[in-house]
Design an enzyme around this catalytic site. Structure first.
Site, PDB file in Angstrom:
ATOM      1  N   SER A  13       0.827  -1.203   0.000  1.00 16.46           N
ATOM      2  CA  SER A  13       0.000   0.000   0.000  1.00 16.46           C
ATOM      3  C   SER A  13       0.864   1.256   0.000  1.00 16.46           C
ATOM      4  O   SER A  13       0.529   2.249  -0.641  1.00 16.46           O
ATOM      5  CB  SER A  13      -0.909   0.006   1.230  1.00 16.46           C
ATOM      6  OG  SER A  13      -1.765  -1.117   1.206  1.00 16.46           O
ATOM      7  N   ASN A  14       1.989   1.207   0.707  1.00 17.22           N
ATOM      8  CA  ASN A  14       2.862   2.374   0.756  1.00 17.22           C
ATOM      9  C   ASN A  14       3.616   2.589  -0.547  1.00 17.22           C
ATOM     10  O   ASN A  14       4.270   3.609  -0.728  1.00 17.22           O
ATOM     11  CB  ASN A  14       3.866   2.227   1.905  1.00 17.22           C
ATOM     12  CG  ASN A  14       3.195   2.415   3.245  1.00 17.22           C
ATOM     13  OD1 ASN A  14       2.609   3.454   3.498  1.00 17.22           O
ATOM     14  ND2 ASN A  14       3.246   1.396   4.085  1.00 17.22           N
ATOM     15  N   LYS A  69       0.200 -10.258   7.616  1.00 10.84           N
ATOM     16  CA  LYS A  69       0.392  -8.917   8.168  1.00 10.84           C
ATOM     17  C   LYS A  69      -0.981  -8.387   8.515  1.00 10.84           C
ATOM     18  O   LYS A  69      -1.872  -8.395   7.658  1.00 10.84           O
ATOM     19  CB  LYS A  69       1.050  -8.018   7.113  1.00 10.84           C
ATOM     20  CG  LYS A  69       1.082  -6.538   7.488  1.00 10.84           C
ATOM     21  CD  LYS A  69       1.623  -5.647   6.360  1.00 10.84           C
ATOM     22  CE  LYS A  69       1.590  -4.169   6.753  1.00 10.84           C
ATOM     23  NZ  LYS A  69       2.089  -3.267   5.711  1.00 10.84           N
ATOM     24  N   SER A  73      -2.834  -5.205   9.328  1.00 13.68           N
ATOM     25  CA  SER A  73      -2.825  -3.747   9.422  1.00 13.68           C
ATOM     26  C   SER A  73      -4.020  -3.205  10.185  1.00 13.68           C
ATOM     27  O   SER A  73      -4.176  -1.994  10.297  1.00 13.68           O
ATOM     28  CB  SER A  73      -2.765  -3.127   8.022  1.00 13.68           C
ATOM     29  OG  SER A  73      -1.498  -3.384   7.442  1.00 13.68           O
ATOM     30  N   GLY A  79       1.188  -4.496  11.369  1.00 11.92           N
ATOM     31  CA  GLY A  79       1.108  -3.763  10.113  1.00 11.92           C
ATOM     32  C   GLY A  79       1.461  -2.304  10.262  1.00 11.92           C
ATOM     33  O   GLY A  79       1.420  -1.545   9.297  1.00 11.92           O
TER      34      GLY A  79
END
Lengths: 294, 294, 294, 294
Positions: free
Chosen positions: D45-46, D165, D167, D189
């Protein structure tokens, strides 16, 4: 008796010290009787129902019962509280006071536990015990509970559960409910949804706006009944902003302020609710002025 | 006095006819005094608080006050109701009965109207008036209100608002709060979050599970204090399923059933809540047996 | 040219191996041309748009452009993807292929970042660059983004943003939008909301159900136009259950199964979507049989 | 090989015209290799993963594969896209490029259709076909899908699905998962949840903050491993605000700005994302200055 038409879910008036103002209630009720309303509901969300003690609830019903006696109009009680036996007890009291029916918000603190089975048991116990017809009050914005279609269909089978008010304005769910139970009485829960709800067979609306603007709402109903769709649409669209302002927008404090500007006694809300601020008052002033011009 | 450690948010016992069973409450309280608990809370969500009248609330406090007097342990009251003045009134009563503090759920019917400003005004009015320390009770699953970080930080400035219970198990928000207000007292709201909360500086937990299984929860706290992280982790993980079952899973009825199986009086919930069904009972039986073996 | 009436957001047909079946698309399109539809939309949510590559998107537009040329009917493209420049690029392609307009789902992965300002910039960039009119596609159930009223009002100011499809069936928001922007073109996003939306001035609907049952939906529109409200209401209510089944109920796989039963090629969905199971097939069979009888 | 420790989910750098800046990527990667990280993840996502074409995804993997070869550190690919076959195809490519594993976001457009069964079939198909271990990426804030515990437990049975993970920072769900599957690899996350996750047995974290502040995060892990709980807690609490700012607070644009201030190339986000504004920059400047002082 059929329950249909335009109903005002009335605010309960308080004095400056937040004490119950029964005299103001009586004055307001008489004024509402002169409006094109088919009746009133009390106490509902607009009445600060969760802020009333049982004794206060009874007191407002007694005043309402006296004012409405022989008026040719009806009133519906709000009797839904958290416990099943308390809801039944209050419903019996409301019936004694002359309520034509009761609009019952579901128990909602233990949201996750309010399953299909629990809601059926709760409403059926009530409907079995109630001498007056029971209507379901669906208002997920306040209760966090949104009745499933299957629960509504099952409840509609009970002969003493005759209808509902849907404050979620869910035309899809109401349409499906009316396909399954064509005789179920459905009320729009806000004036902004009146015409869409009428189009699929709703019986009317129980809306905050009808406290201060019954006339345009009744005109929508009349125009619809007369098949004057263009007029109905035009009026419906013209009230959307003020309708939002006095309900979703500024809540009960906004509605009470609007009442103060339209010849009723609004007065202060009870804390923790706070009176509307300057910006809201100006916005409401403009909307009310526009409404009067229309 | 510092408020910290392990607290049981106790169920309120009812007889078969749903009437209050003060004798059972007294017996249970004495048994809890013998457990490795630092105190109890009543009434909270696990106490069916929304199903108690004001008189009943007072009655359970009086019993609790008597049992706890000179016990060396403390009890916290639950005094949050919808109106601000009522919340203050109940808090004064609880203090009279001997409560060491109060855990206050926010008003929540008018969710949208419970803004930052309204919540500040409500809690500050209470904290100003209260002779005992005030703690905030954040439980969005039931109230539909999830305190914003900025509201918590602002409330923490008040000298008489000393802490909170976070039943949303939000380690991120609590960590940010503790960065801003290192001395704020934070309690986990469920036993399943105890160790994660301890790791960031929480003072303990107020958890349904501690009603029936205070021992493993206290062992987690002790192991953590002794830096035996592996033991703390192992016990924490071993109770996750039963912890979920007696709270999120089966609600108050599940907790009351578990009490009946562990030497306490659980008894029936009040309607609309219904006793747990066969499958839930079997599941809980197995989890309780596993716990006793461990 | 005004865009209004009844539109089918068509499924894209795949072979058994999930490859694109352009021949089946052509056959289906010719059949839809013979239905009382004003046009089609592709690809939208019912077209498994997120499962198409850019090349496939272009291929289906080319087929559609050829079939619709000189047909007297129009088609709208779905060109909304995550990046702004990609959305513009696809829109230019669609226009080349003959689309009369584009229905544009918002970027939605970074939900929290899709602020008022970001959405304005995105849609305005697109509308500035697009040779065809732009319509907004609001479908929070899939995107997690529900356009705020103020964003819609601001976007409606752009001369090339002419309307929207509201798959959230929010009559209150659409009414407020139409009060602020009376000339904005609003489409219902599902057949179940057709009549309520028409009542407040909507231009028609873009609904999954119109793929397989354009006739009753067109009859609702005709009856409404002729002020035969009772007929419009009766038909509207009669399709509520099947309308729900082919959209919210069983999704694209349900719609594709219904197409297979009504003379179109439905075929399999692409994975991860799975074909509907036995119970759903039986339910749909019954609903389709009822519809044919009606 | 075990996958554990501290991972940076790296941003993908773009030039001013939004084109891919592979040279900047290489420079950044070399710098990350010198940080106390165990590896990187890309694209997640980053990394603006939804804004990358397949070709761009491949290009960044090739650069990463070259830089990481013989580095003693590993990288994980992000290969989850909407279609099952596409997800498999990308996973095979990532493995060819040298990824040690893949972190797979679920398909999410058709949220309601992503049932337990559909998710099982999707991930199992992938895990059967993948030459590298598969990890589940749960990020409901972006996908609108929050894996149920039972789905995670069922997926954990597959020998090639080794971890996840989370988040959503759900310590309760992760604790229950670890009770059921003690060997499952769980990553926090976000850096703000690192210590709470470690306390219940997590393997580390994959957090935006580790892109710009790997040192304090690694110190938390080291202090925890050394049972220096007070130090771990102190550092954890000290980074809560900046951790929030670079993820939930200001999103990818905030993280890219922070990179520009800390010796990396951040550069602009792709549209529709917009660079952070003045207030955010000042806030981030202050937080970064505090961090450097600490």
């Amino acid at each position: 008796m059929t329950i249909s038409g335009l109903f005002a879910p009335i605010p309960v008036p308080f004095n400056k010290d937040e004490s119950l103002a029964l005299d103001k209630l009586e004055t307001n009720l008489k004024r509402w009787l002169s409006q094109p309303l088919d009746g009133v509901v009390l106490p509902g969300s607009n009445s600060e129902a969760p802020y009333l003690s049982d004794d206060e609830r009874l007191a407002v019903w007694q005043v309402c019962g006296q004012v409405f006696r022989d008026s040719g109009k009806i009133w519906l009680a709000g009797t839904g509280v958290e416990r099943t036996p308390d809801t039944i007890r209050l419903t019996l009291k409301a019936a004694e006071c002359g309520a034509a029916g009761t609009l019952v918000v579901p128990p909602h603190y233990y949201k996750k536990d309010m399953t299909h089975e629990v809601l059926l048991a709760h409403y059926r116990s009530l409907a079995d015990a109630s001498p007056i017809p029971v209507m379901i009050y669906n208002i997920p914005a306040f209760t966090g509970i949104d009745f499933e279609l299957k629960t509504l269909i099952a409840l509609a089978e009970h002969p003493n559960i005759i209808g509902m008010k849907d404050s979620s304005s869910n035309v899809l769910k109401m349409g499906q409910l009316l396909q399954a139970r064509p005789d179920f009485i459905v009320f729009a829960g806000t004036g902004g949804a009146l015409l869409p709800f009428l189009s699929i067979g709703a019986a009317g609306c129980i809306s905050a706006l009808s406290n201060v603007a019954a006339v345009p709402l009744k005109e929508i109903m009349n125009a619809f009944a007369a098949c004057d769709l263009e007029k109905a649409r035009r009026i419906q669209i013209s009230i959307m902003e003020i309708n939002f302002a006095v309900t979703g927008g500024y809540g009960v404090p906004g509605l009470k302020y609007a009442m103060d500007q339209t010849g009723f006694y609004g007065g202060p809300p009870r804390r923790p609710l706070l009176p509307v601020g300057e910006a809201a008052r100006k916005h409401l002033d403009r909307l009310i002025a526009d409404l009067k011009l229309a």
